[in-house]
Motif scaffolding. Structure first.
Motif, PDB file in Angstrom:
ATOM      1  N   ILE A   1      12.428 -57.354 -11.857  1.00  0.00           N
ATOM      2  CA  ILE A   1      13.947 -57.381 -12.580  1.00  0.00           C
ATOM      3  C   ILE A   1      14.032 -56.067 -13.217  1.00  0.00           C
ATOM      4  O   ILE A   1      15.288 -55.861 -13.192  1.00  0.00           O
ATOM      5  N   LEU A   2      13.248 -55.362 -13.778  1.00  0.00           N
ATOM      6  CA  LEU A   2      13.609 -53.846 -14.597  1.00  0.00           C
ATOM      7  C   LEU A   2      13.983 -53.158 -13.482  1.00  0.00           C
ATOM      8  O   LEU A   2      15.038 -52.337 -13.592  1.00  0.00           O
ATOM      9  N   LEU A   3      13.465 -53.181 -12.251  1.00  0.00           N
ATOM     10  CA  LEU A   3      13.941 -52.360 -10.968  1.00  0.00           C
ATOM     11  C   LEU A   3      15.193 -52.619 -10.517  1.00  0.00           C
ATOM     12  O   LEU A   3      16.032 -51.652 -10.246  1.00  0.00           O
ATOM     13  N   GLN A   4      15.573 -54.057 -10.585  1.00  0.00           N
ATOM     14  CA  GLN A   4      16.641 -54.386  -9.946  1.00  0.00           C
ATOM     15  C   GLN A   4      17.909 -53.769 -11.034  1.00  0.00           C
ATOM     16  O   GLN A   4      18.928 -53.616 -10.796  1.00  0.00           O
TER      17      GLN A   4
ATOM     18  N   GLY B   1      25.892 -42.203 -19.325  1.00  0.00           N
ATOM     19  CA  GLY B   1      24.968 -42.888 -20.103  1.00  0.00           C
ATOM     20  C   GLY B   1      24.441 -44.159 -19.411  1.00  0.00           C
ATOM     21  O   GLY B   1      23.240 -44.269 -19.208  1.00  0.00           O
ATOM     22  N   ILE B   2      25.414 -44.984 -18.584  1.00  0.00           N
ATOM     23  CA  ILE B   2      24.845 -46.153 -17.988  1.00  0.00           C
ATOM     24  C   ILE B   2      24.107 -45.491 -16.713  1.00  0.00           C
ATOM     25  O   ILE B   2      22.884 -46.148 -16.448  1.00  0.00           O
ATOM     26  N   LEU B   3      24.299 -44.421 -16.101  1.00  0.00           N
ATOM     27  CA  LEU B   3      23.715 -43.883 -14.838  1.00  0.00           C
ATOM     28  C   LEU B   3      22.358 -43.535 -15.201  1.00  0.00           C
ATOM     29  O   LEU B   3      21.328 -43.858 -14.721  1.00  0.00           O
ATOM     30  N   LEU B   4      22.305 -42.765 -16.492  1.00  0.00           N
ATOM     31  CA  LEU B   4      21.140 -42.236 -17.025  1.00  0.00           C
ATOM     32  C   LEU B   4      19.897 -43.308 -17.283  1.00  0.00           C
ATOM     33  O   LEU B   4      18.708 -43.302 -17.129  1.00  0.00           O
ATOM     34  N   MET B   5      20.606 -44.415 -17.597  1.00  0.00           N
ATOM     35  CA  MET B   5      19.883 -45.353 -18.255  1.00  0.00           C
ATOM     36  C   MET B   5      19.166 -46.165 -16.997  1.00  0.00           C
ATOM     37  O   MET B   5      18.282 -46.435 -16.949  1.00  0.00           O
ATOM     38  N   GLY B   6      19.967 -46.390 -16.123  1.00  0.00           N
ATOM     39  CA  GLY B   6      19.351 -46.993 -14.692  1.00  0.00           C
ATOM     40  C   GLY B   6      18.372 -46.024 -14.046  1.00  0.00           C
ATOM     41  O   GLY B   6      17.543 -46.481 -13.661  1.00  0.00           O
TER      42      GLY B   6
ATOM     43  N   ALA C   1      10.798 -45.754 -14.939  1.00  0.00           N
ATOM     44  CA  ALA C   1       9.814 -46.570 -15.699  1.00  0.00           C
ATOM     45  C   ALA C   1       8.973 -47.187 -14.653  1.00  0.00           C
ATOM     46  O   ALA C   1       7.630 -47.429 -14.997  1.00  0.00           O
ATOM     47  N   ILE C   2       9.307 -47.776 -13.763  1.00  0.00           N
ATOM     48  CA  ILE C   2       8.628 -48.723 -12.767  1.00  0.00           C
ATOM     49  C   ILE C   2       8.218 -47.701 -11.582  1.00  0.00           C
ATOM     50  O   ILE C   2       6.875 -47.962 -11.337  1.00  0.00           O
ATOM     51  N   THR C   3       8.830 -46.763 -11.131  1.00  0.00           N
ATOM     52  CA  THR C   3       8.192 -46.043  -9.862  1.00  0.00           C
ATOM     53  C   THR C   3       7.299 -44.746 -10.536  1.00  0.00           C
ATOM     54  O   THR C   3       6.678 -44.405  -9.543  1.00  0.00           O
ATOM     55  N   GLY C   4       7.597 -44.364 -11.473  1.00  0.00           N
ATOM     56  CA  GLY C   4       6.954 -43.103 -12.104  1.00  0.00           C
ATOM     57  C   GLY C   4       7.321 -42.035 -11.301  1.00  0.00           C
ATOM     58  O   GLY C   4       6.741 -40.931 -11.181  1.00  0.00           O
TER      59      GLY C   4
ATOM     60  N   VAL D   1       8.051 -48.012  -3.640  1.00  0.00           N
ATOM     61  CA  VAL D   1       7.758 -48.798  -4.776  1.00  0.00           C
ATOM     62  C   VAL D   1       8.683 -50.028  -4.532  1.00  0.00           C
ATOM     63  O   VAL D   1       8.468 -51.132  -4.813  1.00  0.00           O
ATOM     64  N   ILE D   2      10.015 -49.836  -4.435  1.00  0.00           N
ATOM     65  CA  ILE D   2      10.847 -50.903  -4.255  1.00  0.00           C
ATOM     66  C   ILE D   2      10.666 -51.798  -3.154  1.00  0.00           C
ATOM     67  O   ILE D   2      10.616 -53.168  -3.220  1.00  0.00           O
ATOM     68  N   GLU D   3      10.071 -51.360  -1.976  1.00  0.00           N
ATOM     69  CA  GLU D   3       9.621 -52.039  -1.016  1.00  0.00           C
ATOM     70  C   GLU D   3       8.557 -53.091  -1.415  1.00  0.00           C
ATOM     71  O   GLU D   3       8.337 -54.129  -0.742  1.00  0.00           O
ATOM     72  N   ASN D   4       7.792 -52.427  -2.149  1.00  0.00           N
ATOM     73  CA  ASN D   4       6.461 -53.177  -2.672  1.00  0.00           C
ATOM     74  C   ASN D   4       6.718 -54.405  -3.863  1.00  0.00           C
ATOM     75  O   ASN D   4       6.094 -55.149  -4.104  1.00  0.00           O
TER      76      ASN D   4
END
Length: 682
Positions: free
Chosen positions: A111-114, A79-84, A90-93, A103-106
């Protein structure tokens, strides 16, 4: 390895094979994935398959418990993995690793990505059993069937960390500045916790679980700089896996044969299988990083790779490598220095083994009849004669010089070296008696001898050689005991002299080489003490006197359950048998009289997981019933009463007389009493 493990599970072999194939498929998916969907599918295929295999030993509560625990924790982590993954999507699409990396590089500080990245890493670290998510591994490894433990500690761990390497070298690479310092700390803690926890373990699977945790810490070091390529982690993972597989391939048949999951299952392996022991030794030394083995080079290249950036971590890793030597040395010590305590214990059928003996010291012969011996027992006549030769007179300068060949003649019950089931009759001719040496004892009584009580009880006695009260009759006991030993097969009896007069062998039997008992004439396994005992007996003999001593006996491989709770307690039977031997004055088993100096908290024998005990103050008997541990006891022999010195006494009429021994007598009976004690124990 798998073939041996599944040898007794052939009816379900197709099920096991299918699940193992799913594990392989899941592992391949995790390594070859290009997006998070495939990664999640791979890790779930792997996890579900492991849940099944961990609980595949359905009749074992520990296996069921381990599977349930692993399933619950694994489900939460999934569940934790799936949430991550959800946060990252959600951020990268996207689920694609290369697109996520862009996306991470940009947006490296999103915070949500981290949070998403951290959740994914937590799930991976749990599966890899690193600190602080290692708590499940020892219990699951211990409860799982050992082949599953082997798979989890090698294939699964390597697949998880390989997948982590791929994530760090692709999607998470732009965030490495944030991840690497945390991984370095986790790596150090994982190595330290794994090694420290392994120190305290005796259960092999738990020890290897903590060892695997420590090695996971080393493998995390290869992930601190993924841009330098996958060579360090591939080399380290290969070396670790090969060494682990070698160890488990030996442990599986050992556990199956000995039913013992502890390090003691490796006891004496070097004597039985030196090549196998050498292979295990090389594997452990390689895991410890001892040069010039492959494990050393795996760690060397690993350290070189991160030396400049993480010197402190390299130092910690080197210290942990050194510490791991002491962990693995437990196995090496057991294989090369300890006696095999895992000989297969046999089930002994209930046998009513009766022995009737007859004859006197100076009669035509002594002999006996053994009834109740089952038919079909292979009888080695040479072994019987060997036992008689250990007891016979005239064998050395410190025993009676009466010369008897003590050649046993079987009259019935043995045909073509096998028992027939009918009573076994035998005689041992008396060949060398000097009856005239006893004429002066016809009416006179020796102090502390049975002369007086025999006369009073029966009104008529054979005074020549002591008649029935002579220890000559124990030769017949030797024959019966030698046959009993062969009926008992793998039960082993080790008697030895532990004291003569005030010379006491202050060593436990575990510290002695019991195979060396016959190396000296006094039958003491400590050669220096044996010389002192021999000199003391010679001195006493020269003085015309006698001296007593103690015979210690150890019985190994005794099955659980011999003896009854009340009147027929096993130690009561042993005590009766020992106290029936001529000149015996005392019997103690286990801690004996020394137990009064201990508190209950000190004296109690704590259990191991295999039902053995950490100590053995009970002497292998609890509640009058054998508990499977070694039975050991001491038998005290008095100085024999016939001495070559004048003694005041009386004759049968009450007149005072002076009695002085003549002829040939033992100055100390314990050297010849050793085989008698063993025979009566059998």
């Amino acid at each position: 390895m798998a073939g041996y493990f599944y040898d007794d599970k052939k009816e379900n072999i197709s099920d096991y094979a299918a699940v193992i194939l799913f594990i392989l498929a899941g592992s391949l998916a995790m390594i070859a994935f290009g997006n998070f969907v495939m990664f999640f599918i791979g890790i779930e295929i792997l996890s579900v398959s492991l849940y099944i295999l961990v609980g595949s030993n359905k009749k074992e509560m520990s296996s069921n418990e381990a599977a349930f625990k692993y399933f619950l924790l694994g489900s939460v982590v999934s569940g934790i993995l799936l949430m991550g993954i959800t946060f990252i999507y959600a951020i990268t699409g996207s689920f694609d690793l290369s697109e996520i990396a862009q996306v991470i590089e940009n947006q490296p500080n999103n915070i949500l990505l981290q949070v998403g990245v951290v959740l994914v890493i937590i799930a991976i670290l749990f599966k890899a059993s690193t600190v602080p998510f290692q708590f499940w591994a020892p219990d699951v490894y211990e409860g799982a069937p050992i082949l599953t433990t082997a798979q989890m500690s090698t294939l699964v761990k390597v697949a998880i960390l390989a997948a982590f390497f791929k994530l760090l070298s692709t999607a998470f690479l732009p965030m490495l500045f944030f991840i690497a310092p945390i991984l370095a700390i986790i790596s150090a803690l994982t190595m330290i916790v794994g090694n420290l926890s392994a120190f305290k373990q005796n259960n092999v699977k738990r020890l290897l679980a903590f060892s695997g945790i420590s090695h996971a810490g080393f493998m995390l070091m290869t992930l601190l700089n993924p841009t330098k390529g996958s060579y360090p982690i591939l080399f380290y993972a290969t070396v670790y896996s090969l060494a682990s597989i070698a160890i488990f391939s030996i442990a599986i048949p050992l556990f199956k044969q000995t039913k013992n999951p502890d390090i003691s299952s490796f006891d004496g392996l070097a004597k039985k299988h030196p090549i196998v022991a050498f292979l295990v030794t090389i594997s452990f030394l390689s895991m410890a990083g001892i040069p010039p083995l492959a494990g050393f080079w795996a760690k060397y290249y690993l350290f070189i790779d991160i030396f400049k950036d993480y010197l402190w971590l390299v130092i910690i890793a080197i210290l942990n490598s050194a510490a791991s030597i002491f962990v693995y040395f437990k196995f090496i010590w057991a294989m090369y220095t300890k006696e095999d305590g895992n000989a297969q214990k046999i089930e002994i059928p209930m046998i009513y083994f009766f022995v009737l003996i007859f004859g006197e010291s100076h009669g035509v012969a002594i002999g006996g009849v053994i009834d109740g011996c089952p038919a079909g027992i292979e009888v080695n006549l040479d072994k019987i004669q060997f036992e008689l030769d250990r007891r016979k007179p005239g064998q050395s300068a410190i025993v009676t010089q009466r010369k008897e060949s003590d050649m046993v003649q079987f009259l019935s019950g043995i045909f073509e070296n096998k028992t027939t089931g009918v009573p076994i009759g035998f005689i041992i001719p008396n060949e060398n008696h000097h009856s005239k040496d006893y004429n002066h004892l016809k009416d006179n009584y020796r102090p502390s001898h049975a002369d007086f009580v025999y006369d009073q009880k029966y009104g008529h006695r054979d005074y020549k050689g002591g008649g029935r009260s002579s220890a000559r009759e124990t030769a017949a006991r030797i024959v019966a005991g030698a046959i009993a030993k062969q009926v008992l097969q793998n039960v082993e009896f080790y008697g030895y002299v532990s004291a003569v007069g005030n010379l006491q062998l202050n060593k436990s039997y575990q510290e002695l080489d019991l195979s060396s008992v016959e190396d000296n004439i006094v039958r003491c396994p400590d050669q220096k003490m044996a010389e002192k005992m021999i000199n003391l007996i010679k001195k006493v003999r020269k003085e015309g006197d006698t001296i007593g001593g103690i015979v210690t006996c150890v019985i190994k491989n005794v099955p659980i359950g011999l003896g009854d709770p009340v009147f027929d307690k096993l130690h009561a039977k042993l005590g009766q048998a020992m106290l029936s031997i001529n000149a015996v004055k005392g019997f103690e088993y286990g801690s004996g009289f020394s137990s009064i100096k201990m508190k209950g908290s000190e004296h109690n024998d704590w259990f191991n997981s295999d039902h053995s005990t950490k100590t053995n103050y009970s002497g292998g008997i609890q509640g009058g019933i054998s508990n499977g541990m070694d039975i050991y006891f001491n038998v005290a022999f008095k100085p024999v009463p016939t001495i070559m010195l004048p003694q005041e006494s009386i004759d049968k009429y009450g007149n005072k007389v002076i009695v002085e021994g003549k002829g040939r007598h033992d100055p100390c009976v314990v050297p010849r009493a050793v085989p008698i004690v063993e025979a009566m124990a059998a």
